[in-house]
Design an enzyme around this catalytic site. Structure first.
Site, mmCIF file in Angstrom:
data_model
loop_
_atom_site.group_PDB
_atom_site.id
_atom_site.type_symbol
_atom_site.label_atom_id
_atom_site.label_comp_id
_atom_site.label_asym_id
_atom_site.label_seq_id
_atom_site.Cartn_x
_atom_site.Cartn_y
_atom_site.Cartn_z
ATOM 1 N N ASP A 136 0.861 -1.184 0.000
ATOM 2 C CA ASP A 136 0.000 0.000 0.000
ATOM 3 C C ASP A 136 0.894 1.230 0.000
ATOM 4 O O ASP A 136 1.987 1.209 0.571
ATOM 5 C CB ASP A 136 -0.898 0.012 1.236
ATOM 6 C CG ASP A 136 -1.989 -1.051 1.196
ATOM 7 O OD1 ASP A 136 -2.440 -1.411 0.090
ATOM 8 O OD2 ASP A 136 -2.396 -1.510 2.279
ATOM 9 N N ASP A 152 -7.018 -1.449 -4.647
ATOM 10 C CA ASP A 152 -8.128 -1.016 -3.793
ATOM 11 C C ASP A 152 -9.008 0.010 -4.503
ATOM 12 O O ASP A 152 -10.232 0.007 -4.352
ATOM 13 C CB ASP A 152 -7.605 -0.426 -2.488
ATOM 14 C CG ASP A 152 -6.805 -1.427 -1.668
ATOM 15 O OD1 ASP A 152 -7.091 -2.635 -1.749
ATOM 16 O OD2 ASP A 152 -5.886 -0.992 -0.950
#
Length: 186
Positions: A136, A152
């Site tokens: 991330d 995402d």
């Protein structure tokens, strides 16, 4: 058989054309989103170390910093990578099966939504299986929200696009059925 004319331009051929077009849209969208996701994750994971801020503040909205997430949102279920991976894999198989099943009757926008949703799942599944964590790197600054990635974004935008398409469809059906019932009453 009655729908197919001698030159093959009947309803059966049109259904097959829609099916092929929609599957191509779904596969193309999923492939492109997976490539973008993989490239961005490889860049951040290769160029920075965990916790390092690459870009500190973009208009007060986000910063770019590397996080290795061993769970799901907010790190929930950390340490359960095999279970998360199995659930994600099953969901991806379900999305793919639904896309193939639905391809004859849905719109191109619905296929884009399904493609984004599938690609997001596959992108994060790849990370979990290959590395044991999800890469991330996008952290919102204006709200308490977990750091996320391109996969995402695909999941979120895919769900939003599908919901929007289905709401519009429901509203159209409601409008046409109320118009039909009004005509019957007169």
């Amino acid at each position: 058989m009655a729908d197919v004319s001698k030159n093959g331009t009947g309803a059966a051929k049109k259904g097959g054309t829609r099916f092929a077009r929609n599957l191509a849209i779904w596969a193309g969208c999923a492939f492109l989103w997976c490539v973008i996701d993989r490239a961005t994750k490889a860049f951040f994971d290769g160029a920075y170390h965990v916790g390092q801020v690459a870009v500190p503040d973009i208009l007060g909205i986000v910063q770019l910093d590397l996080v290795h997430n061993r769970g799901v949102a907010w790190g929930a279920f950390a340490g359960n990578v095999p279970v998360i991976a199995i659930v994600t894999a099953l969901m991806c198989v379900g999305i793919a099966a639904f896309a193939v099943y639905w391809a004859r009757r849905c719109s191109a926008l619905e296929m884009v939504g399904l493609g984004l949703l599938f690609a997001g799942g596959v992108g994060n599944l790849y990370d979990r299986v290959a590395q044991g964590y999800v890469v991330d790197f996008i952290t919102p600054l204006f709200i308490d929200f977990p750091t996320f990635n391109v996969a995402d974004i695909g999941v979120t935008c895919g769900i939003a696009l599908l919901a929007l398409c289905w709401i519009v469809q429901i509203l159209k059906e409601g409008k046409s059925s109320s118009g039909t019932s009004s005509a019957k009453e007169e």
